[in-house]
Design an enzyme around this catalytic site. Structure first.
Site, PDB file in Angstrom:
ATOM      1  N   LYS A  45       0.742  -1.199  -0.078  1.00 57.14           N
ATOM      2  CA  LYS A  45      -0.005  -0.230  -0.030  1.00 57.14           C
ATOM      3  C   LYS A  45       0.704   1.215  -0.071  1.00 57.14           C
ATOM      4  CE  LYS A  45      -1.720   1.412   3.805  1.00 57.14           C
ATOM      5  NZ  LYS A  45      -1.537   3.007   4.379  1.00 57.14           N
ATOM      6  N   ASN A  46       1.735   1.274   0.854  1.00 56.98           N
ATOM      7  CA  ASN A  46       2.617   2.399   0.983  1.00 56.98           C
ATOM      8  C   ASN A  46       3.435   3.007  -0.084  1.00 56.98           C
ATOM      9  OD1 ASN A  46       1.181   3.086   3.455  1.00 56.98           O
ATOM     10  ND2 ASN A  46       3.078   2.561   4.648  1.00 56.98           N
ATOM     11  N   ARG A 115      -3.865  10.945   3.975  1.00 55.58           N
ATOM     12  CA  ARG A 115      -2.787  11.920   4.197  1.00 55.58           C
ATOM     13  C   ARG A 115      -1.549  11.574   3.089  1.00 55.58           C
ATOM     14  NH1 ARG A 115       1.681  12.371   6.684  1.00 55.58           N
ATOM     15  NH2 ARG A 115       2.408  14.255   7.755  1.00 55.58           N
ATOM     16  N   ARG A 144       1.164  14.422  12.769  1.00 57.35           N
ATOM     17  CA  ARG A 144       1.608  14.159  11.495  1.00 57.35           C
ATOM     18  C   ARG A 144       1.919  15.562  11.050  1.00 57.35           C
ATOM     19  NH1 ARG A 144      -0.701   8.363   9.513  1.00 57.35           N
ATOM     20  NH2 ARG A 144       1.489   8.851   8.734  1.00 57.35           N
ATOM     21  N   PRO A 145       2.855  16.481  11.424  1.00 56.74           N
ATOM     22  CA  PRO A 145       3.219  17.644  10.851  1.00 56.74           C
ATOM     23  C   PRO A 145       3.972  17.420   9.468  1.00 56.74           C
ATOM     24  CG  PRO A 145       4.481  17.184  12.506  1.00 56.74           C
ATOM     25  CD  PRO A 145       3.440  15.906  12.742  1.00 56.74           C
ATOM     26  N   VAL A 146       4.088  18.415   8.760  1.00 55.91           N
ATOM     27  CA  VAL A 146       4.725  18.286   7.301  1.00 55.91           C
ATOM     28  C   VAL A 146       5.937  19.224   7.362  1.00 55.91           C
ATOM     29  CG1 VAL A 146       2.874  17.126   5.920  1.00 55.91           C
ATOM     30  CG2 VAL A 146       3.213  19.551   6.346  1.00 55.91           C
ATOM     31  N   ASP A 328       4.317   0.208  12.226  1.00 53.65           N
ATOM     32  CA  ASP A 328       2.932  -0.430  11.633  1.00 53.65           C
ATOM     33  C   ASP A 328       2.609  -1.914  12.037  1.00 53.65           C
ATOM     34  OD1 ASP A 328       2.410   1.744  10.319  1.00 53.65           O
ATOM     35  OD2 ASP A 328       3.034   1.357   8.422  1.00 53.65           O
ATOM     36  N   VAL A 350       7.676   5.947  17.587  1.00 48.62           N
ATOM     37  CA  VAL A 350       7.607   6.850  15.925  1.00 48.62           C
ATOM     38  C   VAL A 350       6.516   7.587  16.145  1.00 48.62           C
ATOM     39  CG1 VAL A 350       7.315   6.699  13.503  1.00 48.62           C
ATOM     40  CG2 VAL A 350       8.708   4.859  14.948  1.00 48.62           C
TER      41      VAL A 350
HETATM   42  C1  UD1 Z   1       4.873   6.436   6.457  1.00 52.72           C
HETATM   43  C2  UD1 Z   1       3.663   5.274   6.284  1.00 52.72           C
HETATM   44  C3  UD1 Z   1       3.197   4.719   7.562  1.00 52.72           C
HETATM   45  C4  UD1 Z   1       4.065   4.520   8.446  1.00 52.72           C
HETATM   46  C5  UD1 Z   1       5.279   5.640   8.658  1.00 52.72           C
HETATM   47  C6  UD1 Z   1       6.341   5.375   9.600  1.00 52.72           C
HETATM   48  C7  UD1 Z   1       3.084   5.883   4.161  1.00 52.72           C
HETATM   49  C8  UD1 Z   1       1.700   6.305   3.195  1.00 52.72           C
HETATM   50  N1  UD1 Z   1       2.740   5.646   5.313  1.00 52.72           N
HETATM   51  O1  UD1 Z   1       4.044   7.631   7.060  1.00 52.72           O
HETATM   52  O2  UD1 Z   1       2.473   3.712   7.274  1.00 52.72           O
HETATM   53  O3  UD1 Z   1       3.608   3.914  10.059  1.00 52.72           O
HETATM   54  O4  UD1 Z   1       5.941   5.997   7.348  1.00 52.72           O
HETATM   55  O5  UD1 Z   1       7.163   3.967   9.159  1.00 52.72           O
HETATM   56  O6  UD1 Z   1       4.078   5.703   3.474  1.00 52.72           O
HETATM   57  N2  UD1 Z   1       7.269  13.875  11.297  1.00 52.72           N
HETATM   58  C9  UD1 Z   1       7.353  15.312  11.660  1.00 52.72           C
HETATM   59  N3  UD1 Z   1       7.516  16.053  10.712  1.00 52.72           N
HETATM   60  C10 UD1 Z   1       7.458  15.617   9.403  1.00 52.72           C
HETATM   61  C11 UD1 Z   1       7.515  14.628   8.908  1.00 52.72           C
HETATM   62  C12 UD1 Z   1       6.929  13.524   9.957  1.00 52.72           C
HETATM   63  O7  UD1 Z   1       7.490  15.463  12.911  1.00 52.72           O
HETATM   64  O8  UD1 Z   1       7.736  16.648   8.583  1.00 52.72           O
HETATM   65  C13 UD1 Z   1       7.140  12.762  12.422  1.00 52.72           C
HETATM   66  C14 UD1 Z   1       5.544  12.214  12.222  1.00 52.72           C
HETATM   67  O9  UD1 Z   1       4.738  12.865  13.004  1.00 52.72           O
HETATM   68  C15 UD1 Z   1       5.975  10.883  12.974  1.00 52.72           C
HETATM   69  C16 UD1 Z   1       7.443  10.475  12.469  1.00 52.72           C
HETATM   70  O10 UD1 Z   1       7.855  11.852  11.968  1.00 52.72           O
HETATM   71  O11 UD1 Z   1       6.011  11.016  14.109  1.00 52.72           O
HETATM   72  C17 UD1 Z   1       7.471   9.344  11.355  1.00 52.72           C
HETATM   73  O12 UD1 Z   1       6.709   9.939  10.289  1.00 52.72           O
HETATM   74  P1  UD1 Z   1       7.023   9.663   8.794  1.00 52.72           P
HETATM   75  O13 UD1 Z   1       8.093   8.768   8.893  1.00 52.72           O
HETATM   76  O14 UD1 Z   1       6.940  10.844   7.947  1.00 52.72           O
HETATM   77  O15 UD1 Z   1       5.604   8.864   8.398  1.00 52.72           O
HETATM   78  P2  UD1 Z   1       4.751   8.882   7.185  1.00 52.72           P
HETATM   79  O16 UD1 Z   1       5.510   9.109   5.955  1.00 52.72           O
HETATM   80  O17 UD1 Z   1       3.865  10.106   7.357  1.00 52.72           O
END
Ligand code: UD1
Length: 444
Positions: A45-46, A115, A144-146, A328, A350
Site C-alpha cells: 500500500k505505502n 494523508r 503528523r506535521p509536514v 505499523d 515513532v
Molecule cells: C509512513 C507510512 C506509515 C508509517 C510511517 C512510519 C505511508 C503512506 N505511510 O508515514 O504507514 O507508519 O511511514 O514508518 O507511507 N514527522 C514530523 N515532521 C514531518 C514529517 C514527519 O515530525 O515533516 C514525524 C511524524 O509526525 C511521525 C514521524 O515523524 O511522528 C514519522 O513520520 P513519517 O516517517 O513521515 O511517516 P509517514 O511518511 O507519514
C-alpha cells in the site's frame, strides 16, 4: 512499454458505497481454529500510494502492476484524476496518463481523507512549477506535521508558504541542494526525492529514511530515467534530469500485510506459508518472532513459512525507523504478546498516539498497563471474544488477529480503517481456515 490509450477510469473511484459498507458492517470472528495453507501477499500500500504520486513527474503514460485493491488506492486515484491524470484500472494494474495535467491544486475534501496524498506536492512542484496542497492535518495516531517536507522544498529553492490551511509552493526551476533531514521521515524523504529528480544539479538527502518503500520509489523513478543512488541507505544522491519517460513497474510486496499474516499464524500456533514476500524486509519482525519461540523459514521462491514450537514467551520491542521494528506492526505484535508466557514491554517511539488498540485488547481479557508511550503486557492464558472497535488501520487488524485466538466470538467495528489497507482480508483468512464473516450491522 506499449503506449497507453488515455481512457477515463471505468470503475467508480468515488466508492462512497464501499465506505458506507465498511462503516455499516462488522467482522465476526470465532477464535480457536488453527490456520493452515498458503496466503499470497499483495503489493505494498505505502509504495503504491507514493508511486502513484510519483507518476505526476512523468509527461508520458506509466503502468503500475501488483497494485493492491484498497480504499486508499481509490482515494489517491480520485486525487490524481482531479489533477487531470487519466487512469484506467484493471485487477491489479493501474495505467496512469499524466501527460496533460489540468490542475495543480489538490482538493481539500480528498486530501483530508488520505494523508499520503500530501506527497503529490513534490512531483507537482517539480514538473509544473507550482503546487497547492492542503495541510493533511492529524489523524488517529498523531499530529503528523509536514515541516520536514516544507523545509526541504525551500532548500531546493522553492518559495513555500501556508495560507488558510493550504501549502503553496512555487519554483520556476528547483535547484539541487544538500539537505539534512532532522528525522528520517518516510514521507519527507519521498517528497524530496521526487522533487529532486527534475531539479537542476545534484541533491544529497542526508539522514534519509531507509524503508523498502523508499527504495521502491527510487527504483520506479529510475525506471522513468531519474538518476538516483543510495536509496536504502541514510544518504541518497539525486542528479536532476530535464524530464522522465514512460515506464511499466511492478510494486514491491507489502511487508506490513506479510507481518500481519505472520502474527495471525503465530497467535494461532499454526503452520502457514506466505507467498510473494521479501523476507529481508521483515528482518526485525522475524528476529523477534524467533526470539519468542517461532520457527521462520524463508524459501528461494519469495516464500516465508512460520511454524510454532508450542508456546511463546514475552519480549521487549521498541518501534524505530527501518531497519528497526516497524511501528505499523506494533499493535499486531502486541496482540501476540497478550498470550505469551511472562511479561513484555512495548515502546512506541515513532507516533505519539499509537496505542488505541490497548483498551480494546483489555476488553478481550488482556493484561496491559500503559504509561506514556510504553505498554507493559503480562501474558494471560486466554482471551475472550467481545465486541470491540478498531481506532485506526493497524489497531483494527490487531483486534482481528487477537480474535483468531480468543475463545468464542469477537465482533469488530471500524472496518473503514481495515479496508484502507488490507486487500481481501477476510477472504485470505478464510482460505487459511479461519472462521470469519463480514456482516451488516442491525442499523444497516
Ligand atoms: C509512513 C507510512 C506509515 C508509517 C510511517 C512510519 C505511508 C503512506 N505511510 O508515514 O504507514 O507508519 O511511514 O514508518 O507511507 N514527522 C514530523 N515532521 C514531518 C514529517 C514527519 O515530525 O515533516 C514525524 C511524524 O509526525 C511521525 C514521524 O515523524 O511522528 C514519522 O513520520 P513519517 O516517517 O513521515 O511517516 P509517514 O511518511 O507519514
Amino acid at each position: 512499454m506499449n503506449t497507453l490509450k488515455t481512457v477515463s477510469s471505468p470503475v467508480s473511484i468515488v466508492d462512497q458505497p464501499a465506505l458506507a459498507k465498511s462503516q455499516s458492517s462488522i467482522l465476526e470472528i470465532w477464535g480457536g481454529t488453527p490456520l493452515e495453507g498458503k496466503v499470497k501477499i499483495s503489493g505494498a500500500k505505502n509504495s503504491a500510494l507514493v508511486l502513484m504520486a510519483g507518476a505526476l513527474l512523468c509527461s508520458e503514460p506509466c503502468r503500475l502492476q501488483n497494485v493492491p485493491s484498497l480504499a486508499d488506492i481509490q482515494g489517491m486515484t480520485r486525487i490524481l484524476e482531479s489533477l487531470g491524470v487519466k487512469i484506467k484500472q484493471s485487477i491489479d494494474t493501474l495505467e496512469l496518463d499524466p501527460t496533460n495535467l489540468t490542475s495543480t491544486d489538490a482538493p481539500y475534501e480528498l486530501v483530508s481523507k488520505l494523508r499520503a496524498s500530501f506527497f503529490a506536492i513534490g512531483p507537482l512542484l517539480a514538473r509544473m512549477g507550482v503546487a497547492k496542497v492542503p495541510l493533511p492535518g492529524g489523524c488517529a495516531i498523531g499530529a503528523r506535521p509536514v515541516e520536514i517536507h516544507v523545509r526541504g522544498l525551500k532548500q531546493l529553492g522553492a518559495q513555500v508558504y501556508i495560507e488558510h490551511g493550504v501549502v503553496h509552493a512555487y519554483a520556476s526551476q528547483l535547484k539541487g541542494a544538500k539537505i539534512y533531514l532532522d528525522y528520517p521521515s518516510v514521507g519527507a524523504t519521498e517528497t524530496l526525492m521526487m522533487a529532486a529528480t527534475l531539479a537542476e544539479g545534484e541533491t544529497i538527502l542526508d539522514n534519509a529514511a531507509q524503508e523498502p518503500e523508499v527504495i521502491d520509489l527510487a527504483n520506479f523513478c529510475r525506471s522513468m530515467g531519474a538518476k538516483i543512488s543510495g536509496a536504502g541507505t541514510k544518504t541518497i544522491t539525486i542528479s536532476g534530469v530535464p524530464n522522465l519517460h514512460a515506464t511499466d513497474y511492478d510494486i514491491v510486496p507489502d511487508r506490513i500485510e506479510a507481518g500481519t499474516f505472520l502474527m495471525a499464524g503465530a497467535i494461532t500456533h499454526s503452520d502457514i506459508l506466505l507467498e510473494s514476500v521479501v523476507p529481508e524486509h521483515l528482518s526485525a519482525v522475524t528476529a523477534k518472532l524467533k526470539e519468542v519461540g517461532f520457527q521462520l523459514t524463508p524459501d528461494a521462491n519469495r516464500g516465508l513459512r512460520i511454524q510454532s514450537k508450542g508456546v511463546h514467551t514475552g519480549t521487549e520491542i521498541e518501534t524505530l525507523p527501518y531497519p528497526g521494528f516497524p511501528t505499523d506492526l506494533q499493535s499486531l505484535f502486541m496482540a501476540l504478546l497478550t498470550l505469551s508466557q511472562g511479561s513484555s514491554v512495548v515502546t512506541e517511539t515513532v507516533f505519539e498516539n499509537r496505542l488505541g488498540h490497548v483498551p480494546e485488547l483489555v476488553r478481550m481479557g488482556a493484561d496491559i498497563k500503559v504509561k506514556g508511550n510504553v505498554a507493559v503486557i503480562q501474558g494471560v492464558p486466554f482471551l475472550s471474544g467481545a465486541p470491540v472497535t478498531g481506532t485506526d488501520l493497524r489497531a483494527t487488524a490487531a483486534l482481528a488477529v487477537a480474535a483468531l485466538a480468543a475463545n468464542g466470538k469477537t465482533s469488530i467495528s471500524g472496518l473503514q480503517h481495515l479496508d484502507r489497507g488490507y486487500a481481501n482480508f477476510e477472504q485470505k483468512l478464510r482460505d487459511l481456515g479461519a472462521r470469519i464473516e463480514r456482516v451488516p450491522t442491525v442499523e444497516a
